[in-house]
Design an enzyme around this catalytic site. Sequence first.
Site, mmCIF file in Angstrom:
data_model
loop_
_atom_site.group_PDB
_atom_site.id
_atom_site.type_symbol
_atom_site.label_atom_id
_atom_site.label_comp_id
_atom_site.label_asym_id
_atom_site.label_seq_id
_atom_site.Cartn_x
_atom_site.Cartn_y
_atom_site.Cartn_z
ATOM 1 N N TYR A 1 -53.424 8.258 30.927
ATOM 2 C CA TYR A 1 -52.744 8.792 29.773
ATOM 3 C C TYR A 1 -52.677 7.762 28.561
ATOM 4 O O TYR A 1 -52.506 6.485 29.019
ATOM 5 C CB TYR A 1 -51.188 9.329 30.036
ATOM 6 C CG TYR A 1 -50.672 9.650 28.571
ATOM 7 C CD1 TYR A 1 -51.146 10.745 27.865
ATOM 8 C CD2 TYR A 1 -50.018 8.583 27.908
ATOM 9 C CE1 TYR A 1 -50.632 10.900 26.547
ATOM 10 C CE2 TYR A 1 -49.455 9.028 26.550
ATOM 11 C CZ TYR A 1 -49.836 9.963 25.682
ATOM 12 O OH TYR A 1 -49.374 10.238 24.492
ATOM 13 N N LYS B 1 -50.380 0.587 22.786
ATOM 14 C CA LYS B 1 -49.050 0.150 22.923
ATOM 15 C C LYS B 1 -49.032 -1.093 23.820
ATOM 16 O O LYS B 1 -47.812 -1.753 23.432
ATOM 17 C CB LYS B 1 -48.292 1.401 23.709
ATOM 18 C CG LYS B 1 -48.213 2.645 22.726
ATOM 19 C CD LYS B 1 -47.852 2.648 21.566
ATOM 20 C CE LYS B 1 -47.979 4.018 20.827
ATOM 21 N NZ LYS B 1 -47.144 4.165 19.688
ATOM 22 N N SER C 1 -41.775 7.943 18.256
ATOM 23 C CA SER C 1 -43.118 8.844 18.520
ATOM 24 C C SER C 1 -43.010 10.112 18.253
ATOM 25 O O SER C 1 -41.781 10.829 18.392
ATOM 26 C CB SER C 1 -43.344 8.517 19.845
ATOM 27 O OG SER C 1 -43.501 7.249 20.289
ATOM 28 N N HIS D 1 -44.076 -0.899 15.102
ATOM 29 C CA HIS D 1 -44.585 0.553 15.437
ATOM 30 C C HIS D 1 -44.540 1.207 13.964
ATOM 31 O O HIS D 1 -43.673 2.016 13.770
ATOM 32 C CB HIS D 1 -43.493 1.293 16.343
ATOM 33 C CG HIS D 1 -44.041 2.638 17.095
ATOM 34 N ND1 HIS D 1 -43.200 3.265 17.514
ATOM 35 C CD2 HIS D 1 -45.449 3.113 17.023
ATOM 36 C CE1 HIS D 1 -43.881 4.494 17.840
ATOM 37 N NE2 HIS D 1 -44.906 4.343 17.580
ATOM 38 N N ARG E 1 -53.574 15.655 22.477
ATOM 39 C CA ARG E 1 -53.742 14.632 21.635
ATOM 40 C C ARG E 1 -55.071 14.844 21.110
ATOM 41 O O ARG E 1 -56.185 15.237 21.568
ATOM 42 C CB ARG E 1 -53.745 13.343 22.265
ATOM 43 C CG ARG E 1 -52.027 12.947 22.776
ATOM 44 C CD ARG E 1 -51.619 12.119 21.419
ATOM 45 N NE ARG E 1 -50.022 12.178 21.679
ATOM 46 C CZ ARG E 1 -49.364 11.161 21.509
ATOM 47 N NH1 ARG E 1 -50.078 10.476 20.237
ATOM 48 N NH2 ARG E 1 -47.922 10.759 21.526
ATOM 49 N N ARG F 1 -46.190 8.916 28.035
ATOM 50 C CA ARG F 1 -46.155 7.448 28.464
ATOM 51 C C ARG F 1 -44.657 7.645 29.625
ATOM 52 O O ARG F 1 -43.921 8.481 29.499
ATOM 53 C CB ARG F 1 -45.429 6.769 27.350
ATOM 54 C CG ARG F 1 -46.603 6.274 26.449
ATOM 55 C CD ARG F 1 -46.100 5.355 25.269
ATOM 56 N NE ARG F 1 -45.310 6.317 24.298
ATOM 57 C CZ ARG F 1 -43.813 6.401 24.121
ATOM 58 N NH1 ARG F 1 -43.265 5.684 25.178
ATOM 59 N NH2 ARG F 1 -43.293 6.945 23.229
ATOM 60 N N ASP G 1 -49.957 4.113 13.051
ATOM 61 C CA ASP G 1 -49.139 4.126 14.033
ATOM 62 C C ASP G 1 -48.470 2.773 14.555
ATOM 63 O O ASP G 1 -47.347 2.351 14.849
ATOM 64 C CB ASP G 1 -49.667 4.320 15.415
ATOM 65 C CG ASP G 1 -48.889 4.679 16.718
ATOM 66 O OD1 ASP G 1 -47.860 5.084 16.462
ATOM 67 O OD2 ASP G 1 -49.301 4.294 17.835
ATOM 68 N N CYS H 1 -42.648 11.748 15.355
ATOM 69 C CA CYS H 1 -41.784 12.307 14.226
ATOM 70 C C CYS H 1 -42.352 12.309 12.958
ATOM 71 O O CYS H 1 -41.847 12.158 11.820
ATOM 72 C CB CYS H 1 -40.583 11.056 14.249
ATOM 73 S SG CYS H 1 -39.398 11.408 15.481
HETATM 74 C C1 OXD Z 1 -46.338 7.009 20.688
HETATM 75 C C2 OXD Z 1 -47.959 7.270 20.294
HETATM 76 O O1 OXD Z 1 -46.215 7.586 21.962
HETATM 77 O O2 OXD Z 1 -48.188 6.738 19.103
HETATM 78 O O3 OXD Z 1 -45.672 6.604 19.926
HETATM 79 O O4 OXD Z 1 -48.639 7.754 21.039
HETATM 80 MN MN MN Z 2 -46.711 5.792 18.306
#
Ligand code: OXD
Ligand code: MN
Length: 590
Positions: free
Chosen positions: A208, A217, A259, A237, A375, A80, A286, A261
């Site tokens: 991306y 998002k 993100s 989130h 991913r 991002r 998410d 984590c």
């Molecule tokens: C993030 C994702 O960046 O979920 O939080 O991809």
């Molecule tokens: Mn996320």
Amino acid sequence: MATAVPLLIPLSQLSRAVTDWVESVRALTQPAGVRWCEGTEEEYGELTSKLIREGELVKLNAEHFPDCHLYRSSPSDVARVEHLTYICTNSREDAGPNNNWMDPKQARAKMRELFRGCMRGRTLYVIPYCMGPIASPLSRCGVEITDSAYVALNMMVMTRVGRPALERIARDGKFVRGLHSIGELDPNRRFIMHFPEELAIESFGSGYGGNALLGKKCHALRIASWQARSEGWLAEHMLIVGLESPEGETHYIACAFPSACGKTNLAMLIPPASLPGWKVFTVGDDIAWLHPGSDGRLWAINPEAGYFGVVPGTNPETNRNAYQMIRRETLFTNVALTADNQPWWEGLPTGAPVVDWQGRPYDASKGPAAHPNSRFTVTARRNPSYSPRAEDPRGVPISAIVFGGRRREVAPLVYEALSWRHGVLVGASVASETTAAAVGQVGVVRRDPMAMQPFCGYNFADYWRHWLTVGARLSRAPKIFHVNWFRRAPRGRFLWPGFGDNLRVLAWMLDRCSGRAGAAESAIGLLPRPEDLNTQGLDLGQQELRALLSVDPALWRKEVADIRTYLKTYGSRLPPELLGELEATERRLG
Ligand code: OXD
Ligand code: MN
């Protein structure tokens, strides 16, 4: 994905508002053709074959990874781009200090020039989608227009695409308009613009996920958070997970972590053998949309239908469910390859990379084989722990909200907020070390309130006020906790084993919710005493446990001063309740 059904009315005639918009975008972008996406398995297969023919997708080893493919993005387009992401509200203050802001007229004009003629020679895909179960009153719809077949494939997995969504749009008379083009993938001509007042998104120059799968998002967090404020709910989130105790009692919790984590790992947690009888059910990994119910509880749906998860580190030890789930029907992005064409990433116990994520012969001196933010995209139905309640139109009732960050020190393993209001301060003060999910330096501590710093579509001060308002409407509000799985010993070693053993901490929380577990008061909230946590079977000394549950007043006085400086950047819009809670913490610290 649904299987094909005979069409009665062509998709392109279901909603006049959508057709008119598609026509205006077609005239501006001048594609070679227009394709309305049905979201069927046949269509997914057709687009996949097309991308393989064009050399954009690699078919992976069919014996070990049936129906799996690899996509390699441009090396400068792997995460991002927060510095190129804007909230374009009429008033700058409505976007707040937490967002980049651009005047909507200026932003529209800039994007118009970028989009003009940008789809020449390409196909324009129209993707009608629903975020959330199609029959849920809590769900919301959108339409993404894109010139990327890779984006279309991802959207088909991550959202509910096709006719039912378009029928719902025709009924609702409202939808989020998301316009996307990969442009030339030029980082200097890349912008992710949001127009919350118009329920619109314009994204140019990146393929991306977080920048290009506009349902995720951009819609489900930035635009939805704005919509949620005006409609009285919360777009967060957060993962949602159901935990069934050995006694058969199930609670759902929603957890907000920045993100990369470990949200996906926690959402699919495997109970350790030393905690028999527990069962874990994933609702989402998410995003959570949380609505106050007429019963005074908070009800949650997962607006997504799939997972777009970080691959490195996924293995049978860290996340057995994800490891199993991504062994078929999975779209990988930016992983490495073994000699026999299997995907490979750092953290896999077997195999060896021969081709890196950029398609070059693997050379350890050039960095990791798989990109750290590589991913997987996979449907939620492939998750062995997928909750039977995940498709429930009513959602699930939430017993606890958990905030967390990645902190070497300061934050203890877990603590409970004293009230909803105190919990809002705890959420607003979340800080975490940055990760590879966004472009920029990794490992720097930054404030990431409610893990929403990159995703809140409006001024955080107004957002915290909204949290306080929603809380006031809940007669059976969830308890609020904070966790830190990443606390380290002075020599740098992680003190807590994490992964499946996190269930020990969650079990304490649920016992707190049911009034069964004890806690000790501290200046920052309620902490388990060592005897309140089940550590049976863990290789964890008493000294380490005490360190994990310790609150250092000197460090916390500094933390409180830091939080005050941060909150003050929101000026007079900041709800005074938060400063009140902060002062109370300071008094308790003495
Ligand atoms: C993030 C994702 O960046 O979920 O939080 O991809
Ligand atoms: Mn996320």
